[in-house]
Scaffold this motif. Sequence first.
Motif, PDB file in Angstrom:
ATOM      1  N   PHE A  51       0.828  -1.206   0.000  1.00  0.00           N
ATOM      2  CA  PHE A  51       0.000   0.000   0.000  1.00  0.00           C
ATOM      3  C   PHE A  51       0.864   1.259   0.000  1.00  0.00           C
ATOM      4  O   PHE A  51       0.369   2.371  -0.011  1.00  0.00           O
ATOM      5  N   PHE A  53       2.567   2.391   2.445  1.00  0.00           N
ATOM      6  CA  PHE A  53       2.577   3.083   3.722  1.00  0.00           C
ATOM      7  C   PHE A  53       4.039   3.319   4.090  1.00  0.00           C
ATOM      8  O   PHE A  53       4.394   4.341   4.662  1.00  0.00           O
ATOM      9  N   ARG A  77      -3.187   4.094  -4.609  1.00  0.00           N
ATOM     10  CA  ARG A  77      -4.213   3.828  -3.597  1.00  0.00           C
ATOM     11  C   ARG A  77      -5.619   3.812  -4.166  1.00  0.00           C
ATOM     12  O   ARG A  77      -6.523   3.262  -3.548  1.00  0.00           O
ATOM     13  N   VAL A  82      -8.044  -1.073   1.390  1.00  0.00           N
ATOM     14  CA  VAL A  82      -7.464  -1.632   2.600  1.00  0.00           C
ATOM     15  C   VAL A  82      -8.513  -1.727   3.694  1.00  0.00           C
ATOM     16  O   VAL A  82      -9.213  -0.755   3.963  1.00  0.00           O
ATOM     17  N   TYR A 100     -18.327   7.126   1.863  1.00  0.00           N
ATOM     18  CA  TYR A 100     -17.128   7.968   1.839  1.00  0.00           C
ATOM     19  C   TYR A 100     -16.166   7.529   0.740  1.00  0.00           C
ATOM     20  O   TYR A 100     -15.832   6.364   0.625  1.00  0.00           O
ATOM     21  N   ARG A 153     -17.521  -0.459   2.556  1.00  0.00           N
ATOM     22  CA  ARG A 153     -16.905   0.693   1.875  1.00  0.00           C
ATOM     23  C   ARG A 153     -15.953   0.225   0.777  1.00  0.00           C
ATOM     24  O   ARG A 153     -15.947   0.754  -0.331  1.00  0.00           O
ATOM     25  N   LYS A 157     -16.169   0.583  -3.318  1.00  0.00           N
ATOM     26  CA  LYS A 157     -15.064   1.189  -4.070  1.00  0.00           C
ATOM     27  C   LYS A 157     -14.627   0.261  -5.214  1.00  0.00           C
ATOM     28  O   LYS A 157     -14.207   0.729  -6.263  1.00  0.00           O
TER      29      LYS A 157
HETATM   30  P1  ADP Z   1      -9.184   7.520  -1.320  1.00  0.00           P
HETATM   31  O1  ADP Z   1      -8.538   8.768  -1.846  1.00  0.00           O
HETATM   32  O2  ADP Z   1      -9.655   6.593  -2.408  1.00  0.00           O
HETATM   33  O3  ADP Z   1     -10.189   7.764  -0.254  1.00  0.00           O
HETATM   34  P2  ADP Z   1      -7.241   6.891   0.713  1.00  0.00           P
HETATM   35  O4  ADP Z   1      -5.772   6.854   0.406  1.00  0.00           O
HETATM   36  O5  ADP Z   1      -7.737   8.047   1.477  1.00  0.00           O
HETATM   37  O6  ADP Z   1      -7.987   6.688  -0.665  1.00  0.00           O
HETATM   38  O7  ADP Z   1      -7.621   5.581   1.523  1.00  0.00           O
HETATM   39  C1  ADP Z   1      -7.958   4.381   0.898  1.00  0.00           C
HETATM   40  C2  ADP Z   1      -8.253   3.374   1.985  1.00  0.00           C
HETATM   41  O8  ADP Z   1      -7.063   3.076   2.703  1.00  0.00           O
HETATM   42  C3  ADP Z   1      -9.240   3.880   3.015  1.00  0.00           C
HETATM   43  O9  ADP Z   1     -10.099   2.806   3.351  1.00  0.00           O
HETATM   44  C4  ADP Z   1      -8.393   4.279   4.210  1.00  0.00           C
HETATM   45  O10 ADP Z   1      -9.058   4.022   5.430  1.00  0.00           O
HETATM   46  C5  ADP Z   1      -7.196   3.382   4.084  1.00  0.00           C
HETATM   47  N1  ADP Z   1      -5.951   4.044   4.491  1.00  0.00           N
HETATM   48  C6  ADP Z   1      -5.541   5.274   4.129  1.00  0.00           C
HETATM   49  N2  ADP Z   1      -4.348   5.554   4.649  1.00  0.00           N
HETATM   50  C7  ADP Z   1      -3.974   4.450   5.348  1.00  0.00           C
HETATM   51  C8  ADP Z   1      -2.808   4.094   6.105  1.00  0.00           C
HETATM   52  N3  ADP Z   1      -1.790   4.917   6.257  1.00  0.00           N
HETATM   53  N4  ADP Z   1      -2.772   2.876   6.681  1.00  0.00           N
HETATM   54  C9  ADP Z   1      -3.779   2.017   6.536  1.00  0.00           C
HETATM   55  N5  ADP Z   1      -4.913   2.292   5.834  1.00  0.00           N
HETATM   56  C10 ADP Z   1      -5.002   3.483   5.248  1.00  0.00           C
END
Ligand code: ADP
Length: 229
Positions: A51, A53, A77, A82, A100, A153, A157
Amino acid sequence: DGHVVFENVSFAYDERQTALRNISFSIPKGATVALVGPSGGGKSTILRLLFRFYDTQSGRILIDGQDISTVMQRSLRKNIGVVPQDTVLFNDTILYNIHYGDVNASEDDVIKAAKAAQIHDRILSFPDGYETKVGERGLRLSGGEKQRVAIARTILKNPPIILLDEATSALDTTTERQIQRAFAEMTQDRTTLVIAHRLSTIVNADLILVIKDGQVVESGSHEELINQA
Ligand code: ADP
Ligand code: ADP
């Protein structure tokens, strides 16, 4: 979309210990893969690297042939959903929490996703159904319910790759099995599903990777692993 390759990937959180040691494996597009093995083996780290991270320190991770370190984090992403082990929801309605991130989805789509995540009936029993507020000022959901909302969710998506981290999950086994089954049925062949789990109770996995001390110590189908033992 959804072919994942780890090529000689190593990773350490600090100098004292290595979390992943030169790990290599390939996940076919659309497969359901279980990462199993003892706590601290490196399962969650694999998901975090996938991912982005964290970035890999050596080796490469490829998705559909492309090195993910060259892909913008945002677009990476978009393609990966996730469901973390400890889901945190927004202090807002259930509807908002499922909806969301997907502004184009209709309420019908949300309900379909909630049904697939096996949380729809439970939601209907809440005081205001989908409009029920959760969090500090609303209804307190159990860990399993929160995770199901997060699963709904992710299903809404509909990304090509879904990562489900149950590595240290406190959920009971029945709930876990139901969730895994719902996912496997929902995503059959279209979605690459990677589940990290402390036990080898994953249903319908096409491939099981046993991760221990930062390495893949065994891999194969359920039958292959049983015959080896
Ligand atoms: P989007 O822009 O499509 O909303 P995000 O990057 O905000 O994508 O998040 C996608 C998914 O990953 C969401 O379900 C979020 O909760 C999860 N997520 C985002 N950042 C992290 C992280 N650092 N660690 C684990 N899960 C994350
Ligand atoms: P698993 O998911 O199989 O339980 P992890 O990937 O969480 O394993 O952990 C692999 C190794 O990395 C362990 O030795 C763990 O202690 C260490 N580790 C995991 N997360 C962190 C972190 N955020 N900071 C430092 N060390 C970590």
